[in-house]
Design a protein around this motif. Structure first.
Motif, PDB file in Angstrom:
ATOM      1  N   SER A  33      27.710  78.297  36.062  1.00  0.00           N
ATOM      2  CA  SER A  33      26.772  77.187  36.309  1.00  0.00           C
ATOM      3  C   SER A  33      26.818  76.179  35.176  1.00  0.00           C
ATOM      4  CB  SER A  33      25.334  77.696  36.408  1.00  0.00           C
ATOM      5  OG  SER A  33      25.124  78.463  37.498  1.00  0.00           O
ATOM      6  N   HIS A  34      26.871  76.702  33.960  1.00  0.00           N
ATOM      7  CA  HIS A  34      26.892  75.833  32.784  1.00  0.00           C
ATOM      8  C   HIS A  34      28.130  74.935  32.782  1.00  0.00           C
ATOM      9  CE1 HIS A  34      26.974  74.452  28.661  1.00  0.00           C
ATOM     10  NE2 HIS A  34      28.096  75.137  28.441  1.00  0.00           N
ATOM     11  N   ASP A  37      27.764  72.280  35.526  1.00  0.00           N
ATOM     12  CA  ASP A  37      26.788  71.268  35.099  1.00  0.00           C
ATOM     13  C   ASP A  37      27.370  70.363  34.019  1.00  0.00           C
ATOM     14  OD1 ASP A  37      24.956  72.426  36.825  1.00  0.00           O
ATOM     15  OD2 ASP A  37      23.813  73.435  35.247  1.00  0.00           O
ATOM     16  N   THR A  38      28.075  70.962  33.076  1.00  0.00           N
ATOM     17  CA  THR A  38      28.681  70.192  31.993  1.00  0.00           C
ATOM     18  C   THR A  38      29.726  69.223  32.535  1.00  0.00           C
ATOM     19  OG1 THR A  38      28.274  72.005  30.440  1.00  0.00           O
ATOM     20  CG2 THR A  38      29.909  70.371  29.788  1.00  0.00           C
ATOM     21  N   VAL A  40      29.791  67.831  35.582  1.00  0.00           N
ATOM     22  CA  VAL A  40      29.092  66.750  36.288  1.00  0.00           C
ATOM     23  C   VAL A  40      28.457  65.784  35.295  1.00  0.00           C
ATOM     24  CG1 VAL A  40      27.152  66.217  37.832  1.00  0.00           C
ATOM     25  CG2 VAL A  40      28.713  68.100  38.386  1.00  0.00           C
ATOM     26  N   LEU A  41      27.756  66.320  34.296  1.00  0.00           N
ATOM     27  CA  LEU A  41      27.118  65.457  33.297  1.00  0.00           C
ATOM     28  C   LEU A  41      28.145  64.661  32.495  1.00  0.00           C
ATOM     29  CD1 LEU A  41      24.356  67.910  32.025  1.00  0.00           C
ATOM     30  CD2 LEU A  41      23.989  65.804  33.339  1.00  0.00           C
ATOM     31  N   ASP A 152      23.311  70.556  27.829  1.00  0.00           N
ATOM     32  CA  ASP A 152      23.094  71.511  28.911  1.00  0.00           C
ATOM     33  C   ASP A 152      22.582  72.845  28.384  1.00  0.00           C
ATOM     34  OD1 ASP A 152      23.347  71.979  31.865  1.00  0.00           O
ATOM     35  OD2 ASP A 152      24.580  73.651  31.113  1.00  0.00           O
TER      36      ASP A 152
END
Length: 174
Positions: A33-34, A37-38, A40-41, A152
């Motif tokens: 998940s991390h 998310d990283t 996408v960010l 994140d």
């Protein structure tokens, strides 16, 4: 996203990348998940910086791969990684160099992707951990990946200080 998928399907060498990410998901879902998310960010920040599409793609791939080194460490250590000190912390910090070694030998990853993975914990002030010196030697994309990675982590439930709301995470980063 559609363009990225089409590009991935057109380049069979991306299969190795997908397999690494798949192994990471099976190893630890929170790290998976991390990294997503990283990625996408990182793309969102890169878009704000008006970076070229090819650089955005490389940052996204590096973000997806930046923590693959954890897969070569003991799972029980990785799952309790926040708040570790001493030998445990030193061992966890090796995920950077282990991850770099894993993807460095894969010829389909560009030099820039490999470099970003290696730099994601080399900090602006020269501190941090990996075999890379921090500060002016860190690429802009490596700095971006490191900042987004830290952001994140601050948002995550498992960090030692508890999860931060986004505004407080940004304040802490400053």
């Amino acid at each position: 996203a559609q363009e990225f998928i089409q590009k991935a399907l057109a380049h069979p060498t991306i299969l190795a990348e997908i397999m690494l990410i798949d192994h990471l998901e099976q190893f630890d879902k929170t790290i998976y998940s991390h990294v997503v998310d990283t990625a996408v960010l990182s793309i969102l920040v890169g878009l704000q910086l008006r970076w070229e599409v090819n650089l955005l793609e490389e940052v996204a791939v590096a973000a997806l791969l930046h923590d693959v080194g954890y897969m070569r460490l003991p799972l029980n250590l990785v799952q309790t990684r926040w708040g570790r000190t001493g030998i445990d912390s030193s061992l966890l910090q090796q995920h950077v160099d282990i991850g770099w070694a894993l993807i460095h030998k894969k010829s389909q990853f560009s030099r820039e992707i490999v470099q970003m993975v290696r730099e994601h914990h080399a900090y602006q002030d020269g501190s941090g951990y990996s075999n890379v010196q921090g500060g002016i030697h860190v690429s802009d994309s490596g700095k971006l990946l490191g900042l987004v990675d830290y952001f994140d982590e601050l948002l995550a439930d498992g960090n030692t200080s508890g999860s931060f709301p986004a505004a407080l995470a940004i304040r802490r980063m400053y």
